[in-house]
Design a protein around this motif. Sequence first.
Motif, PDB file in Angstrom:
ATOM      1  N   ILE A 132       0.814  -1.213   0.000  1.00  0.00           N
ATOM      2  CA  ILE A 132       0.000   0.000   0.000  1.00  0.00           C
ATOM      3  C   ILE A 132       0.852   1.270   0.000  1.00  0.00           C
ATOM      4  CG2 ILE A 132      -0.225   0.253   2.501  1.00  0.00           C
ATOM      5  CD1 ILE A 132      -3.225   0.876   1.987  1.00  0.00           C
ATOM      6  N   GLU A 133       2.123   1.167   0.415  1.00  0.00           N
ATOM      7  CA  GLU A 133       3.005   2.336   0.438  1.00  0.00           C
ATOM      8  C   GLU A 133       3.421   2.775  -0.969  1.00  0.00           C
ATOM      9  OE1 GLU A 133       5.359   3.346   3.594  1.00  0.00           O
ATOM     10  OE2 GLU A 133       5.317   1.380   4.577  1.00  0.00           O
ATOM     11  N   PHE A 134       3.219   1.919  -1.961  1.00  0.00           N
ATOM     12  CA  PHE A 134       3.563   2.239  -3.348  1.00  0.00           C
ATOM     13  C   PHE A 134       2.328   2.357  -4.240  1.00  0.00           C
ATOM     14  CE2 PHE A 134       7.422   0.595  -1.593  1.00  0.00           C
ATOM     15  CZ  PHE A 134       8.444   1.255  -2.259  1.00  0.00           C
ATOM     16  N   GLN A 135       1.290   1.634  -3.900  1.00  0.00           N
ATOM     17  CA  GLN A 135       0.109   1.511  -4.750  1.00  0.00           C
ATOM     18  C   GLN A 135      -0.520   2.855  -5.071  1.00  0.00           C
ATOM     19  OE1 GLN A 135      -2.598  -1.210  -2.928  1.00  0.00           O
ATOM     20  NE2 GLN A 135      -3.052  -2.237  -4.846  1.00  0.00           N
ATOM     21  N   ASN A 136      -0.764   3.092  -6.383  1.00  0.00           N
ATOM     22  CA  ASN A 136      -1.430   4.309  -6.874  1.00  0.00           C
ATOM     23  C   ASN A 136      -0.697   5.588  -6.467  1.00  0.00           C
ATOM     24  OD1 ASN A 136      -3.565   2.854  -8.140  1.00  0.00           O
ATOM     25  ND2 ASN A 136      -4.499   2.565  -6.143  1.00  0.00           N
ATOM     26  N   LYS A 137       0.637   5.508  -6.461  1.00  0.00           N
ATOM     27  CA  LYS A 137       1.460   6.681  -6.182  1.00  0.00           C
ATOM     28  C   LYS A 137       2.488   6.856  -7.297  1.00  0.00           C
ATOM     29  CE  LYS A 137       1.160   6.395  -1.112  1.00  0.00           C
ATOM     30  NZ  LYS A 137       1.939   6.243   0.140  1.00  0.00           N
ATOM     31  N   THR A 138       2.930   8.097  -7.472  1.00  0.00           N
ATOM     32  CA  THR A 138       3.999   8.419  -8.416  1.00  0.00           C
ATOM     33  C   THR A 138       5.228   8.844  -7.617  1.00  0.00           C
ATOM     34  OG1 THR A 138       2.434   9.117 -10.133  1.00  0.00           O
ATOM     35  CG2 THR A 138       4.685   9.922 -10.323  1.00  0.00           C
ATOM     36  N   PHE A 139       6.401   8.366  -8.046  1.00  0.00           N
ATOM     37  CA  PHE A 139       7.657   8.669  -7.341  1.00  0.00           C
ATOM     38  C   PHE A 139       8.658   9.311  -8.295  1.00  0.00           C
ATOM     39  CE2 PHE A 139       5.724   5.379  -4.860  1.00  0.00           C
ATOM     40  CZ  PHE A 139       6.167   5.539  -3.554  1.00  0.00           C
TER      41      PHE A 139
END
Length: 247
Positions: A28-35
């Motif tokens: 969940i710490e990466f899901q649906n996020k942009t880095f």
Amino acid sequence: MNKPIIILLLILTIVGCGKKTETKIDKIEFQNKTFNLISESEPDTLFIEFKDSTHQIFGNLWRGKIPWRISNYNNSNFLVLDNRVIGIKKSSEDTFDCTYIGLRDNSFELAVRKPKWNKELLNGTWVEKELFEYHSNDSISKPPPVPAPPGFSESDSQYPPLYKINGDSIYLTYDYHKSKSQLEINNTGEFLKMRLENFDLGLGVEESFWRIKFLSDSLMIIDKTADNTLEFGKEKELTNIKLIKKR
């Protein structure tokens, strides 16, 4: 209890206390996020976006979707991008230190990229500011309009070209042509992927990628990439194009 056993228990206790357990990192710490993907080996910052089960990397282009997952093993955390294994360690609330485990270790940083604006502002009808001002200036002489093709009248013509964005679709209307494409917008509303036919840029040319550099309710500034489908690998890049929203 004899002395050797006591000494062994003390050693195990000391070793156990000295071993630091890494905090488990969840998907969940990466899901649906942009880095932001920041690496000394890359001259430019790249961007990586995670969906439920796929990820994409993009800079001035948007690369294909590739599976990803988080793996936890022996108190260590790994980010698996298809067949690439990356050791990850959380260094702050929104930042991860990463090491690619391959033929040559490569360290980099992943930092969450925050949205700069509400991507709902994209919805509406847009026109290039320079073309609009040129067309609206009656003091400038202009070439004669394009003749209407069979089945059309001059009143059907649209110039300057209009872009209409509506959710996951984008439309382009110019002269007597109309085209439509599915539109993919990244999580932060900065990168748009499409296959939008644009004869105004040349026969067989499709607009494929927009990078939005500024967005408000009345102005959008973009860099765009267009692909020539008749000549493989040939691209056209246009920068700092100003679009204004029609009211």
